[in-house]
Design a protein around this motif. Structure first.
Motif, PDB file in Angstrom:
ATOM      1  N   ILE A 119       0.828  -1.210   0.000  1.00 30.17           N
ATOM      2  CA  ILE A 119       0.000   0.000   0.000  1.00 30.17           C
ATOM      3  C   ILE A 119       0.859   1.255   0.000  1.00 30.17           C
ATOM      4  CG2 ILE A 119      -1.692   1.324   1.338  1.00 30.17           C
ATOM      5  CD1 ILE A 119      -2.919  -1.308   2.233  1.00 30.17           C
TER       6      ILE A 119
ATOM      7  N   ILE B 218       2.207   1.820  -3.462  1.00 37.78           N
ATOM      8  CA  ILE B 218       1.128   2.304  -4.343  1.00 37.78           C
ATOM      9  C   ILE B 218       0.860   3.778  -4.084  1.00 37.78           C
ATOM     10  CG2 ILE B 218      -1.375   2.166  -4.720  1.00 37.78           C
ATOM     11  CD1 ILE B 218      -1.104  -0.883  -4.509  1.00 37.78           C
ATOM     12  N   ILE B 219       0.830   4.183  -2.821  1.00 31.09           N
ATOM     13  CA  ILE B 219       0.593   5.592  -2.493  1.00 31.09           C
ATOM     14  C   ILE B 219       1.716   6.467  -3.052  1.00 31.09           C
ATOM     15  CG2 ILE B 219       0.501   7.257  -0.596  1.00 31.09           C
ATOM     16  CD1 ILE B 219      -0.949   5.093   1.053  1.00 31.09           C
TER      17      ILE B 219
ATOM     18  N   PHE C 157     -11.492   1.301  -7.624  1.00 28.51           N
ATOM     19  CA  PHE C 157     -11.221   0.751  -6.296  1.00 28.51           C
ATOM     20  C   PHE C 157     -12.328  -0.205  -5.861  1.00 28.51           C
ATOM     21  CE2 PHE C 157     -11.292   0.834  -1.651  1.00 28.51           C
ATOM     22  CZ  PHE C 157      -9.959   0.668  -1.337  1.00 28.51           C
TER      23      PHE C 157
ATOM     24  N   THR D 206     -12.657  -3.364  -8.622  1.00 29.63           N
ATOM     25  CA  THR D 206     -11.438  -4.183  -8.787  1.00 29.63           C
ATOM     26  C   THR D 206     -11.331  -4.754 -10.202  1.00 29.63           C
ATOM     27  OG1 THR D 206     -12.447  -6.258  -8.001  1.00 29.63           O
ATOM     28  CG2 THR D 206     -11.414  -4.832  -6.339  1.00 29.63           C
TER      29      THR D 206
ATOM     30  N   GLY E 143       0.198  -1.724 -10.464  1.00 32.25           N
ATOM     31  CA  GLY E 143      -0.159  -2.275  -9.157  1.00 32.25           C
ATOM     32  C   GLY E 143       0.351  -3.692  -8.989  1.00 32.25           C
TER      33      GLY E 143
ATOM     34  N   LEU F 159      -5.843  -6.216  -1.332  1.00 28.54           N
ATOM     35  CA  LEU F 159      -4.825  -5.443  -2.042  1.00 28.54           C
ATOM     36  C   LEU F 159      -5.229  -5.158  -3.483  1.00 28.54           C
ATOM     37  CD1 LEU F 159      -1.569  -7.186  -0.739  1.00 28.54           C
ATOM     38  CD2 LEU F 159      -2.479  -4.957  -0.063  1.00 28.54           C
TER      39      LEU F 159
ATOM     40  N   PHE G  53      -6.565  -1.663  -4.231  1.00 26.48           N
ATOM     41  CA  PHE G  53      -5.527  -0.632  -4.386  1.00 26.48           C
ATOM     42  C   PHE G  53      -4.787  -0.807  -5.710  1.00 26.48           C
ATOM     43  CE2 PHE G  53      -6.264  -1.105   0.147  1.00 26.48           C
ATOM     44  CZ  PHE G  53      -6.273   0.202   0.601  1.00 26.48           C
ATOM     45  N   ARG G  54      -4.501  -2.062  -6.070  1.00 25.19           N
ATOM     46  CA  ARG G  54      -3.779  -2.327  -7.321  1.00 25.19           C
ATOM     47  C   ARG G  54      -4.580  -1.855  -8.533  1.00 25.19           C
ATOM     48  NH1 ARG G  54      -3.059  -7.716  -5.555  1.00 25.19           N
ATOM     49  NH2 ARG G  54      -4.258  -8.377  -7.373  1.00 25.19           N
TER      50      ARG G  54
END
Length: 421
Positions: free
Chosen positions: A233, A236-237, A271, A274, A311, A385, A388-389
């Motif tokens: 995470i 990714i951020i 998000f 997915t 991601g 996850l 986020f990816r």
């Protein structure tokens, strides 16, 4: 009740299996002192059989699935896409951001050391890459001197290179090789269907491997998993709020803040869904509202949903370092460069096939000779996850599209900056 159970999707079943595996493993570790029941009967036989059987099934899929998907994908992309300067520019930019993503995952995992504490160094395994092998030797080993042997031995990089060559030649020869192209296309469909079937067994494999891990290592195995999640995470951020804005500023001088404010609905949809493919229509619509030419976005966004998986690349970088730390493997510069290169190829080549992140991690682990046990454990947290990816994958597609559009005078600055509607 039965109908409600049937409605539970695979990702939720895997999550349930992970939780149950954790509970059973911890119960065995804390409360069962009978070594015959705990070790001989359960861990060494029942759980070992279930976990190893699932891992072997995943290994069975990787080589034929990757080979066929790359052959078909290479042939179709080169044949159907109008290859020109813009297309090449898009692909190069996608590869560059993927490379940055892999390096970011590796760097953060090297600093935070998520695999330390898992203590799996006692496991027996043979690595294909060692610290004392030169980069030149590793590069030479990627060239398939005997492609049949590479396929049979599960040597991933030579297999990928051979597949790229075969796919390119099929594209050049076109109708002359239609029968061969049809064979690979149909065999690819068989492998995709087989992947769906094998993945239905994932909850069983995850349960067995989780139970084995926590029955053997106890609560000490929990913190490394949390640290792994934090690594992914965090990477990714950083990719979203530092790397992409810097690229936009360098190549376009446009405001990343202004872009994110207007683009946020697409990120929220990605998000929650997915799915990069499901986000394509909304992505195209929002980019059009931002003044991006449809001619470029209609090419770059679907192509990005297929090959640009930043991601996944981040997760692969974190996963390989997580595994090498857990198994006590020291990497030299040559091995690290080779792993990064492999991760980029794995991220791009596995995109578009079922469970792409898991398949690409299988490819990466097999290429360096690491056991797949940790991948099956990671599968338990994969859906969390994946949200986020997917968001970072979609954001990366949009940023690259903006850069290419700007460089080719296909972006209306006034619309982008909100000066006209």
């Amino acid at each position: 009740m039965i109908n409600e159970i049937k409605k539970i999707n695979l990702n939720n079943w895997i999550l349930i299996a992970m939780v149950l595996g954790f509970i059973v493993g911890m119960a065995l570790n804390l409360f069962v002192t009978d070594t015959f029941i705990k070790d001989t009967l359960l861990v060494d036989n029942i759980f070992h059989f279930g976990g190893t059987a699932f891992i072997n099934l995943m290994k069975m899929l990787v080589v034929p699935l990757v080979f066929c998907s790359i052959v078909v994908g290479t042939a179709s992309i080169i044949n159907t896409k109008k290859i020109g300067n813009i297309t090449i520019e898009i692909i190069v930019l996608y590869l560059a951001t993927t490379l940055i993503a892999v390096c970011l995952g590796v760097l953060i995992s090297t600093v935070l050391q998520p695999g330390n504490g898992l203590n799996m160094a006692g496991s027996v395994y043979t690595s294909n890459i060692t610290a004392n092998v030169t980069l030149t030797d590793n590069l030479l080993n990627m060239i398939p001197s005997n492609p049949i042997s590479s396929l049979a031995n599960g040597e991933i990089i030579p297999t990928i290179i051979f597949a790229l060559i075969v796919g390119s030649i099929l594209s050049i020869l076109k109708e002359e090789t239609s029968a061969v192209r049809n064979f690979f296309t149909q065999f690819n469909k068989i492998m995709i269907k087989m992947t769906f079937i094998v993945m239905k067994l994932a909850p069983i494999g995850v349960f067995c491997l989780m139970a084995t891990t926590f029955a053997t290592l106890g609560i000490d195995a929990l913190m490394p998993l949390f640290k792994f999640i934090i690594c992914v995470i965090l990477a990714i951020i950083i990719q979203a709020v530092i790397i992409y804005p810097i690229l936009m500023m360098i190549f376009t001088r446009l405001s990343p803040v202004n872009f994110i404010k207007k683009y946020s609905p697409v990120l929220l949809f990605a998000f929650s869904s997915t799915s990069s493919n499901a986000t394509i229509p909304l992505n195209l619509e929002k980019l059009s509202q931002l003044g991006i030419s449809n001619e470029i976005s209609s090419l770059s966004i679907p192509l990005g949903a297929t090959i640009n998986m930043d991601g996944n690349a981040i997760m692969q970088g974190c996963a390989i370092m997580f595994a090498t730390q857990a198994y006590g493997m020291d990497l030299g510069l040559s091995a690290l460069i080779t792993i990064i290169f492999t991760a980029v190829i794995a991220s791009v080549s596995a995109a578009g096939i079922p469970s792409a992140a898991i398949i690409s991690m299988n490819m990466l682990f097999m290429s360096v000779g690491l056991p797949l046990d940790i991948i099956a454990i990671i599968m338990g947290i994969d859906h969390f996850l994946d949200m986020f990816r997917t968001a970072i994958n979609v954001l990366g597609d949009a940023v690259c599209t903006i850069i290419v559009s700007f460089r080719n005078n296909a972006l209306d600055k006034d619309i982008f900056n909100g000066k006209k509607g």
